[in-house]
Design a protein around this motif. Structure first.
Motif, PDB file in Angstrom:
ATOM      1  N   CYS A  18       0.562  -1.159  -0.044  1.00 19.04           N
ATOM      2  CA  CYS A  18       0.104   0.107  -0.018  1.00 19.04           C
ATOM      3  C   CYS A  18       0.728   1.555  -0.522  1.00 19.04           C
ATOM      4  CB  CYS A  18      -0.879  -0.115   0.989  1.00 19.04           C
ATOM      5  SG  CYS A  18      -1.950  -1.110   0.997  1.00 19.04           S
ATOM      6  N   VAL A  19       1.839   1.262   0.747  1.00 21.66           N
ATOM      7  CA  VAL A  19       2.414   2.371   0.916  1.00 21.66           C
ATOM      8  C   VAL A  19       3.333   2.665  -0.397  1.00 21.66           C
ATOM      9  CG1 VAL A  19       4.983   3.293   2.331  1.00 21.66           C
ATOM     10  CG2 VAL A  19       3.768   2.037   2.983  1.00 21.66           C
ATOM     11  N   ALA A  20       3.814   1.702  -1.363  1.00 19.99           N
ATOM     12  CA  ALA A  20       4.440   1.401  -2.239  1.00 19.99           C
ATOM     13  C   ALA A  20       3.611   2.538  -3.146  1.00 19.99           C
ATOM     14  CB  ALA A  20       5.470   0.018  -3.247  1.00 19.99           C
ATOM     15  N   GLY A  21       2.881   1.651  -3.655  1.00 20.27           N
ATOM     16  CA  GLY A  21       1.972   1.737  -3.911  1.00 20.27           C
ATOM     17  C   GLY A  21       0.890   3.618  -4.352  1.00 20.27           C
ATOM     18  N   GLY A  22       1.016   4.117  -3.124  1.00 21.30           N
ATOM     19  CA  GLY A  22       0.203   5.386  -2.570  1.00 21.30           C
ATOM     20  C   GLY A  22       1.595   6.594  -3.462  1.00 21.30           C
ATOM     21  N   ALA A  23       3.015   5.745  -3.201  1.00 21.53           N
ATOM     22  CA  ALA A  23       3.919   6.419  -3.361  1.00 21.53           C
ATOM     23  C   ALA A  23       4.358   6.669  -5.097  1.00 21.53           C
ATOM     24  CB  ALA A  23       5.512   5.851  -3.085  1.00 21.53           C
ATOM     25  N   LYS A  24       4.191   5.941  -5.784  1.00 27.32           N
ATOM     26  CA  LYS A  24       3.822   5.896  -6.961  1.00 27.32           C
ATOM     27  C   LYS A  24       2.759   7.156  -7.227  1.00 27.32           C
ATOM     28  CE  LYS A  24       2.977   2.527 -11.072  1.00 27.32           C
ATOM     29  NZ  LYS A  24       2.905   1.518 -11.444  1.00 27.32           N
ATOM     30  N   ALA A  25       1.522   6.895  -6.835  1.00 27.75           N
ATOM     31  CA  ALA A  25      -0.107   7.624  -7.146  1.00 27.75           C
ATOM     32  C   ALA A  25       1.029   8.941  -7.506  1.00 27.75           C
ATOM     33  CB  ALA A  25      -0.937   6.888  -6.560  1.00 27.75           C
ATOM     34  N   GLN A  26       1.842   8.760  -6.411  1.00 25.23           N
ATOM     35  CA  GLN A  26       1.806  10.598  -5.753  1.00 25.23           C
ATOM     36  C   GLN A  26       3.098  11.389  -6.565  1.00 25.23           C
ATOM     37  OE1 GLN A  26       0.660  12.727  -4.039  1.00 25.23           O
ATOM     38  NE2 GLN A  26       2.103  14.648  -4.178  1.00 25.23           N
ATOM     39  N   ASN A  27       4.098   9.980  -6.697  1.00 18.70           N
ATOM     40  CA  ASN A  27       5.155  10.050  -8.337  1.00 18.70           C
ATOM     41  C   ASN A  27       4.225  10.712  -9.217  1.00 18.70           C
ATOM     42  OD1 ASN A  27       6.991  10.641  -6.506  1.00 18.70           O
ATOM     43  ND2 ASN A  27       7.910   8.053  -6.184  1.00 18.70           N
ATOM     44  N   GLU A  28       3.399  10.048  -9.785  1.00 17.24           N
ATOM     45  CA  GLU A  28       2.525  10.269 -10.927  1.00 17.24           C
ATOM     46  C   GLU A  28       1.687  11.728 -10.987  1.00 17.24           C
ATOM     47  OE1 GLU A  28       0.349   6.932 -11.070  1.00 17.24           O
ATOM     48  OE2 GLU A  28       2.066   5.535 -12.425  1.00 17.24           O
ATOM     49  N   LYS A  29       1.859  11.604  -9.718  1.00 23.32           N
ATOM     50  CA  LYS A  29       0.705  13.018  -9.774  1.00 23.32           C
ATOM     51  C   LYS A  29       1.792  14.501  -9.977  1.00 23.32           C
ATOM     52  CE  LYS A  29      -2.126  15.649  -6.559  1.00 23.32           C
ATOM     53  NZ  LYS A  29      -3.573  15.070  -5.654  1.00 23.32           N
ATOM     54  N   LEU A  30       2.733  14.540  -9.132  1.00 20.39           N
ATOM     55  CA  LEU A  30       3.485  15.469  -9.944  1.00 20.39           C
ATOM     56  C   LEU A  30       4.606  15.535 -10.870  1.00 20.39           C
ATOM     57  CD1 LEU A  30       5.601  14.750  -6.179  1.00 20.39           C
ATOM     58  CD2 LEU A  30       3.659  16.629  -6.549  1.00 20.39           C
ATOM     59  N   ALA A  31       4.799  14.063 -11.245  1.00 21.48           N
ATOM     60  CA  ALA A  31       5.186  14.158 -12.897  1.00 21.48           C
ATOM     61  C   ALA A  31       4.203  14.848 -13.728  1.00 21.48           C
ATOM     62  CB  ALA A  31       5.624  12.555 -13.110  1.00 21.48           C
ATOM     63  N   GLN A  32       2.832  14.749 -13.902  1.00 21.00           N
ATOM     64  CA  GLN A  32       1.449  15.436 -14.125  1.00 21.00           C
ATOM     65  C   GLN A  32       1.528  16.756 -13.655  1.00 21.00           C
ATOM     66  OE1 GLN A  32      -2.468  13.704 -12.452  1.00 21.00           O
ATOM     67  NE2 GLN A  32      -3.406  15.423 -14.729  1.00 21.00           N
ATOM     68  N   GLY A  33       1.948  16.796 -12.743  1.00 16.35           N
ATOM     69  CA  GLY A  33       1.362  18.234 -12.251  1.00 16.35           C
ATOM     70  C   GLY A  33       2.403  18.855 -12.825  1.00 16.35           C
ATOM     71  N   GLU A  34       4.045  18.871 -12.995  1.00 16.21           N
ATOM     72  CA  GLU A  34       5.410  19.606 -13.407  1.00 16.21           C
ATOM     73  C   GLU A  34       4.681  19.998 -14.955  1.00 16.21           C
ATOM     74  OE1 GLU A  34       9.691  19.018 -14.064  1.00 16.21           O
ATOM     75  OE2 GLU A  34       8.618  17.561 -13.246  1.00 16.21           O
ATOM     76  N   ASP A 117     -10.463  19.701 -12.078  1.00 20.07           N
ATOM     77  CA  ASP A 117     -10.361  19.425 -11.047  1.00 20.07           C
ATOM     78  C   ASP A 117      -8.546  18.278 -11.014  1.00 20.07           C
ATOM     79  OD1 ASP A 117     -12.109  20.498 -10.002  1.00 20.07           O
ATOM     80  OD2 ASP A 117     -12.958  19.126  -9.639  1.00 20.07           O
ATOM     81  N   ASP A 118      -8.703  17.188 -11.649  1.00 21.76           N
ATOM     82  CA  ASP A 118      -7.842  16.507 -11.522  1.00 21.76           C
ATOM     83  C   ASP A 118      -6.558  17.180 -12.045  1.00 21.76           C
ATOM     84  OD1 ASP A 118      -8.900  14.104 -10.245  1.00 21.76           O
ATOM     85  OD2 ASP A 118      -9.210  13.197 -12.346  1.00 21.76           O
ATOM     86  N   ASP A 119      -6.365  17.770 -13.125  1.00 23.73           N
ATOM     87  CA  ASP A 119      -5.599  18.460 -13.710  1.00 23.73           C
ATOM     88  C   ASP A 119      -5.035  19.798 -12.763  1.00 23.73           C
ATOM     89  OD1 ASP A 119      -4.909  17.072 -15.432  1.00 23.73           O
ATOM     90  OD2 ASP A 119      -6.216  18.808 -16.902  1.00 23.73           O
ATOM     91  N   LEU A 120      -5.896  20.296 -12.019  1.00 24.38           N
ATOM     92  CA  LEU A 120      -5.467  21.637 -11.196  1.00 24.38           C
ATOM     93  C   LEU A 120      -4.944  20.829  -9.262  1.00 24.38           C
ATOM     94  CD1 LEU A 120      -9.095  24.165 -11.297  1.00 24.38           C
ATOM     95  CD2 LEU A 120      -6.302  24.679 -11.798  1.00 24.38           C
ATOM     96  N   LEU A 121      -5.556  20.262  -9.356  1.00 21.36           N
ATOM     97  CA  LEU A 121      -4.810  19.146  -8.468  1.00 21.36           C
ATOM     98  C   LEU A 121      -3.831  19.180  -8.305  1.00 21.36           C
ATOM     99  CD1 LEU A 121      -7.859  17.916  -6.600  1.00 21.36           C
ATOM    100  CD2 LEU A 121      -6.356  19.689  -5.849  1.00 21.36           C
ATOM    101  N   ALA A 122      -3.450  18.173  -9.821  1.00 17.86           N
ATOM    102  CA  ALA A 122      -1.717  17.805  -9.574  1.00 17.86           C
ATOM    103  C   ALA A 122      -0.712  19.109 -10.385  1.00 17.86           C
ATOM    104  CB  ALA A 122      -1.712  16.914 -11.634  1.00 17.86           C
ATOM    105  N   MET A 123      -1.024  20.246 -10.295  1.00 17.19           N
ATOM    106  CA  MET A 123      -0.793  21.315 -10.881  1.00 17.19           C
ATOM    107  C   MET A 123      -0.145  22.518  -9.099  1.00 17.19           C
ATOM    108  SD  MET A 123      -2.359  22.991 -14.410  1.00 17.19           S
ATOM    109  CE  MET A 123      -1.125  25.001 -14.090  1.00 17.19           C
ATOM    110  N   ARG A 124      -0.919  21.962  -8.764  1.00 19.36           N
ATOM    111  CA  ARG A 124      -1.303  22.373  -6.479  1.00 19.36           C
ATOM    112  C   ARG A 124      -0.395  21.799  -5.831  1.00 19.36           C
ATOM    113  NH1 ARG A 124      -0.597  25.481  -3.073  1.00 19.36           N
ATOM    114  NH2 ARG A 124      -0.976  24.941  -0.726  1.00 19.36           N
ATOM    115  N   ALA A 125      -0.124  20.411  -6.250  1.00 22.32           N
ATOM    116  CA  ALA A 125       0.666  19.390  -6.206  1.00 22.32           C
ATOM    117  C   ALA A 125       2.122  19.732  -6.620  1.00 22.32           C
ATOM    118  CB  ALA A 125       0.526  17.608  -6.233  1.00 22.32           C
TER     119      ALA A 125
END
Length: 416
Positions: A18-34, A117-125
């Motif tokens: 679960c931790v690994a999956g959460g970290a992967k999802a967060q990294n993907e969100k940050l990459a999307q935001g960048e 919403d998803d794009d704005l939250l990714a940019m914010r992250a």
């Protein structure tokens, strides 16, 4: 005991997964935001000092005065580090700041209102990961009554239509993606659409070209003379990737910044989507526009025989010929000036880009090349720049397009 041990081990494995999956999802969100922050060109306006990206302080020139871009770093006192997600989304979609203050439309909330919403939250992250920089934004220098924020609701009533992007079911997914990028995230119309006397976009001339800090942003409609109707698809995608489409145009001024900081990083799929969408934008012709290939020729004059030191031809020989050739036909990798969009005054007798590129030069860095041209603003007087510009348009470009020292002085005074 062995059963308990197996249960504990199983629980531990599940927790680690679960931790690994959460970290992967967060990294993907940050990459999307960048990616989205780059696609939105945020760093272009919000960076005054390249050593402090997103720290704000850059003046945005408007007809009403200068608006200074704010600090977007994670600093909690002067940036957006203390903002909530809801406050960030409200600013992006409604043009309302953290403390309820109305934002000026130099910030393109009128376009960002379309974002999901998803794009704005990714940019914010992603922006939350930008290192904090303590930098207070300078006060705007707007003239009255445009310096009165309380009037902004009235402006919004006339010039702003809030709402999310709604895909057109009659169009392809590629077209809809292009529409989302051009009209929303990329906010192309903010520079390429002319404005009314209040500073709102003219809906009847969408993407027909406009003035930005003195520069002329090109016509992106399907018109074949003044617009991009005659461009090939590969020329358009090349321009987005490199800022150079030989024989068509080279990105200068604000557009050079957009290419260097934003469009070169778009995926090929997104670049193609933009082209697909732009192909469907209705043509907006420009009065008296002429095809650039109908004028301009190589120089065959021996400029060394000219005596007048202020003559445009002699200035060209001294300052320009080493890169663009004595004939103006270019010396690889430097472009030819014959039939060029700048010397050709965009085919519309618009000399502002020519004057400004002489004043400020070019510094456009992409993954393919680093285009450099020295600035001559400190070296040449207004009269000399006017003489050089008029020689360039008469010889290589549109002979109808002329400038003078007064026009040069006006452009020199605009914040860049």
């Amino acid at each position: 005991m062995s059963g308990l041990r197996a249960s504990l081990i199983g629980s531990l494995i599940v927790a680690l997964v679960c931790v690994a999956g959460g970290a992967k999802a967060q990294n993907e969100k940050l990459a999307q935001g960048e990616y989205l922050v780059r696609a939105g060109g945020c760093v272009t306006c919000h960076t005054a000092d390249a050593a402090r990206p997103f720290a704000g302080g850059k003046p945005i020139a408007t007809p009403f005065g200068d608006v200074y871009a704010p600090n977007l770093t994670s600093d909690r006192a002067t940036g957006i580090g203390a903002w909530t997600d809801a406050q960030f989304i409200r600013a992006m979609r409604e043009g309302v700041g953290r403390n309820g203050e109305r934002l000026y439309p130099a910030f393109p909330y009128t376009a960002y209102t379309l974002l999901s919403d998803d794009d704005l939250l990714a940019m914010r992250a992603y922006l939350a990961t930008v290192p904090p920089v303590r930098a207070t934004t300078p006060r705007n220098t707007l003239s009255f009554p445009f310096d009165q924020r309380w009037l902004m609701p009235l402006w919004n009533l006339v010039n702003f239509t809030p709402g999310r992007f709604v895909p057109d079911p009659s169009k392809s997914a590629e077209w809809n993606r292009g529409a989302y990028l051009v009209e929303g995230l990329g906010h192309c119309g903010e520079c390429h659409t002319p404005r009314n006397w209040l500073g709102g976009l003219k809906s009847g001339a969408r993407l027909a070209g406009a003035d930005v800090a003195g520069w002329r942003a090109g016509n992106l409609t399907a018109d074949r003379v003044a617009g991009i109707g005659a461009w090939r698809d590969d020329e358009l995608t090349r321009f987005l990737s490199t800022g150079a489409a030989p024989g068509r145009a080279h990105a200068l001024g604000p557009m050079a910044e957009v290419v260097a900081a934003s469009t070169q990083y778009l995926t090929p799929a997104d670049q193609r989507a933009i082209v697909v969408y732009l192909r469907t934008v209705s043509a907006v012709p420009v009065q008296n526009a002429r095809v650039r290939t109908s004028f301009g020729q190589a120089s065959r004059v021996d400029v060394t025989s000219l005596d007048a030191s202020g003559d445009g031809a002699r200035l060209y020989a001294a300052a320009c010929a080493s890169c663009h050739g004595m004939t103006g036909e270019g010396i690889v990798p430097f472009p030819a000036l014959i039939h060029d969009g700048v010397t050709g005054a965009l085919g519309t007798m618009t000399t502002s880009n020519l004057v400004l590129v002489i004043l400020h030069g070019v510094n456009r860095k992409t993954r393919e090349a680093h285009a450099l041209m020295p600035a001559f603003g400190a070296q040449f007087t207004d009269e000399q720049i006017a003489a050089l510009g008029n020689y360039l348009t008469r010889q290589f470009g549109d002979p109808r397009a002329m400038t003078d020292a007064k026009s040069v002085a006006r452009l020199r005074a605009i914040s860049q």
